[in-house]
Scaffold this motif. Structure first.
Motif, PDB file in Angstrom:
ATOM      1  N   ALA A  17      15.292  78.181  20.021  1.00 31.75           N
ATOM      2  CA  ALA A  17      14.698  78.144  21.361  1.00 31.75           C
ATOM      3  C   ALA A  17      15.133  76.932  22.164  1.00 31.75           C
ATOM      4  O   ALA A  17      15.184  76.992  23.388  1.00 31.75           O
ATOM      5  CB  ALA A  17      13.167  78.163  21.251  1.00 31.75           C
ATOM      6  N   ALA A  18      15.445  75.835  21.478  1.00 28.86           N
ATOM      7  CA  ALA A  18      15.718  74.609  22.227  1.00 28.86           C
ATOM      8  C   ALA A  18      17.011  73.928  21.823  1.00 28.86           C
ATOM      9  O   ALA A  18      17.310  72.832  22.300  1.00 28.86           O
ATOM     10  CB  ALA A  18      14.548  73.635  22.068  1.00 28.86           C
ATOM     11  N   ASP A  41      11.238  69.192  24.507  1.00 25.79           N
ATOM     12  CA  ASP A  41      10.442  68.987  25.716  1.00 25.79           C
ATOM     13  C   ASP A  41       9.405  70.104  25.868  1.00 25.79           C
ATOM     14  O   ASP A  41       9.327  71.022  25.047  1.00 25.79           O
ATOM     15  CB  ASP A  41      11.345  68.870  26.954  1.00 25.79           C
ATOM     16  CG  ASP A  41      12.199  70.119  27.176  1.00 25.79           C
ATOM     17  OD1 ASP A  41      11.812  71.205  26.709  1.00 25.79           O
ATOM     18  OD2 ASP A  41      13.260  70.000  27.830  1.00 25.79           O
ATOM     19  N   LEU A  43       9.068  72.543  27.967  1.00 26.15           N
ATOM     20  CA  LEU A  43       9.579  73.903  28.150  1.00 26.15           C
ATOM     21  C   LEU A  43      10.089  74.460  26.828  1.00 26.15           C
ATOM     22  O   LEU A  43       9.973  75.657  26.561  1.00 26.15           O
ATOM     23  CB  LEU A  43      10.705  73.921  29.198  1.00 26.15           C
ATOM     24  CG  LEU A  43      10.286  73.703  30.648  1.00 26.15           C
ATOM     25  CD1 LEU A  43      11.500  73.719  31.558  1.00 26.15           C
ATOM     26  CD2 LEU A  43       9.279  74.758  31.094  1.00 26.15           C
ATOM     27  N   GLY A  44      10.649  73.590  25.996  1.00 26.94           N
ATOM     28  CA  GLY A  44      11.126  74.027  24.689  1.00 26.94           C
ATOM     29  C   GLY A  44       9.974  74.521  23.832  1.00 26.94           C
ATOM     30  O   GLY A  44      10.064  75.569  23.171  1.00 26.94           O
ATOM     31  N   LEU A  46       7.134  75.620  24.951  1.00 31.98           N
ATOM     32  CA  LEU A  46       6.666  76.858  25.582  1.00 31.98           C
ATOM     33  C   LEU A  46       7.516  78.043  25.126  1.00 31.98           C
ATOM     34  O   LEU A  46       7.000  79.134  24.857  1.00 31.98           O
ATOM     35  CB  LEU A  46       6.740  76.704  27.110  1.00 31.98           C
ATOM     36  CG  LEU A  46       6.094  77.795  27.957  1.00 31.98           C
ATOM     37  CD1 LEU A  46       4.607  77.900  27.673  1.00 31.98           C
ATOM     38  CD2 LEU A  46       6.322  77.502  29.437  1.00 31.98           C
ATOM     39  N   GLY A  47       8.827  77.824  24.998  1.00 28.98           N
ATOM     40  CA  GLY A  47       9.717  78.888  24.520  1.00 28.98           C
ATOM     41  C   GLY A  47       9.396  79.280  23.092  1.00 28.98           C
ATOM     42  O   GLY A  47       9.458  80.472  22.734  1.00 28.98           O
ATOM     43  N   GLU A  53       4.677  84.600  20.036  1.00 29.92           N
ATOM     44  CA  GLU A  53       3.835  85.662  20.610  1.00 29.92           C
ATOM     45  C   GLU A  53       4.544  87.003  20.556  1.00 29.92           C
ATOM     46  O   GLU A  53       3.939  88.032  20.243  1.00 29.92           O
ATOM     47  CB  GLU A  53       3.436  85.303  22.043  1.00 29.92           C
ATOM     48  CG  GLU A  53       2.444  84.147  22.094  1.00 29.92           C
ATOM     49  CD  GLU A  53       2.017  83.788  23.513  1.00 29.92           C
ATOM     50  OE1 GLU A  53       2.776  84.078  24.462  1.00 29.92           O
ATOM     51  OE2 GLU A  53       0.932  83.200  23.654  1.00 29.92           O
TER      52      GLU A  53
END
Lengths: 89, 416
Positions: A17-18, A41, A43-44, A46-47, A53
């Motif tokens: 994801a990051a 970070d 956003l990472g 969150l990804g 999910e």
């Protein structure tokens, strides 16, 4: 689908994801270091939450993307898993 | 852009990622030799589109220069910009040791014309194909015009004034002027330039509405400004980043002063109103010369906008005559971009890089694919022309109506 998230899986998610290469052992040894210390970070994270999910087909706890450390994140995500009735597997 | 008592802006480093070279050295070699790399579009998803010829950046692996954590959250246009910034910093020998104690002394400015189309297309396909839960969070920043400025700033630890100029294609020159103003106000160095990646299918489709786009399928004939065969322009990807520093700061750290950003001006005359662009471009040239305290006769070479649309080419030739007088028909004019295509905001920065190198090496690069010029201009065609070059004029216009002119003076440094 509600198996406990492991440090190995978290490390793999940080990679996919990051783009972060993190040794799971390092993650295990420094569970109280911040995600920022590992280069992740907001956003990472969150990804990663979004990916979990999608895999589990249900929402993560609302504060999952606000966790500061791997220990907090695993604790929150895995506690949530425990509280959801499983359907076998 | 500055008076003697003001803080002057000089170029100390150049980084290029272009269709004809993914380093400054290969770019310059291909530029001087007049090699055209225009070719059939090969990008996946573009094969059936009516745009047949473009300048693609090939053989570029961003992972060679940029860490994966930055690559996953950025579009190709930012990959180009970050890689070019890397090359420019190396070229200027400006490293963390130089600004570790003063991170606020270094800023970042980029220009952008279309943002991150490829990243955006991928995420939108996920949105409609799989649903909103499959859109990654980095979509929120990757498509954004300011993405390259932000990521270069974060990666390098540059905490000085940062900005993004979104003023059409000529914004590439306006970004350099913005950097010079930033330096005049007290910043020591600015990482500045532009790179674009407009060849993803979504981005290409967005350009198909431009009347000025060349749809020819012959790479040798698709983009021939200033000739009777002019039939529009060929788009390209890539661009350049420069290190611009305050002159004394550059000298005190022993940097090579490659060129002086001497003067700039910009005007706006409306989208695709090429006849009107004559007055706008002429005004920009006059004001840039005034800004540089430069007489028309001092201009030793012109890097033309060279759109390749007959009305636009005529307007540019007339604007040069209006602003430079008789000198307009005598000064060597070149448009190396006919060999690479126009990388939108990246194009005038590539021209600026070529102009600095041309002054250093004393040679005017040729205009590939152009023969039989039908305007009263001395367009350098065929081979490069040796000449002592002390002052260069770079011109740029955008499809949406912006016009800009930049005057560069040769620096005291030698080629690095």
């Amino acid at each position: 689908m509600t198996a406990q998230l492991t440090l190995n899986e978290l490390a793999a998610l940080m990679k996919s994801a990051a783009g972060l290469t993190v040794d799971p052992k390092e993650l295990a040894n420094r569970q109280d270091a911040t995600f920022a210390d590992f280069g992740l970070d907001s956003l990472g994270l969150l990804g990663i939450v979004g990916e979990l999910e999608n895999r589990q087909g249900r929402p993560m706890p609302t504060d999952a993307e606000r966790c500061k450390t791997p220990r907090d994140f695993l604790a929150l995500v895995n506690t949530a898993n425990d509280t959801v009735p499983t359907t076998g597997a | 852009m500055s008076s003697p008592e003001e803080r002057r802006s000089v170029v100390t480093g150049i980084g290029v990622i272009a269709p004809n070279g993914v380093s400054t050295e290969t770019f310059w070699k291909a530029t001087v030799e007049g090699i055209s790399v225009l070719d059939r579009v090969t990008r996946e998803g573009c094969e059936h589109l009516p745009l047949k010829v473009a300048g693609e950046v090939r053989g570029f692996d961003p992972a060679d220069l940029i860490e994966e954590r930055y690559l996953v959250q950025t579009d190709r246009f930012t990959h180009f910009a970050m890689a070019a910034a890397n090359l420019a910093l190396d070229d200027a020998r400006l490293g963390r040791a130089d600004y570790n104690d003063s991170p606020f002394a270094v800023g970042v400015v980029t220009a952008a014309g279309s943002g991150g189309g490829e990243f955006g297309q991928r995420e939108l396909q996920r949105l409609w194909g799989q649903g909103s839960r499959h859109v990654g969070p980095y979509q929120s920043i990757a498509w954004f015009y300011a993405a390259s400025t932000g990521q270069i700033s974060i990666r390098g630890g540059f905490k000085g004034p940062c900005g993004v100029v979104a003023s059409d294609e000529a914004g590439g020159l306006d970004a350099l002027a913005h950097a010079a103003r930033t330096i005049r106000r007290g910043t020591d160095a600015v990482v500045v330039g532009a790179a674009e990646a407009p060849l993803a299918p979504y981005s290409v489709v967005c350009q198909l509405g431009y009347d000025d786009l060349s749809k020819l399928d012959d790479p040798a004939r698709a983009y021939r400004p200033f000739t009777s065969g002019a039939c529009g322009f060929v788009p390209a990807e890539g661009g350049a980043m420069l290190i611009v520093e305050e002159e004394e700061a550059a000298e005190s750290r022993g940097a090579s002063v490659r060129a002086l950003l001497a003067g700039h001006a910009a005007t706006f005359t409306g989208a695709s109103l090429w006849e009107e662009s004559r007055a706008g471009l002429a005004h920009a040239i006059r004001r840039a010369l005034e800004d540089a305290r430069c007489a028309p006769e001092e201009i030793d070479v012109v890097f033309a906008d060279a759109l390749g649309v007959p009305a636009a080419d005529r307007a540019e030739a007339l604007a040069l005559a209006d602003a430079l007088g008789r000198h307009a028909s005598q000064v060597p004019v070149t448009a190396p971009k006919t060999g690479t295509g126009r990388a939108y905001c990246g194009a005038p920065v590539l021209d600026t890089a070529a102009a600095v190198l041309a002054m250093e090496y004393g040679v005017v690069p040729p205009t590939p694919n152009v023969v039989d010029v039908c305007h009263d201009l001395d367009v350098v065609t065929g081979r490069a022309r040796p000449a002592e070059l002390r002052t260069a004029l770079v011109l740029s216009r955008g499809l949406m109506g912006s016009n800009a002119a930049l005057v560069l003076r040769k620096g005291s440094g030698s080629p690095s």
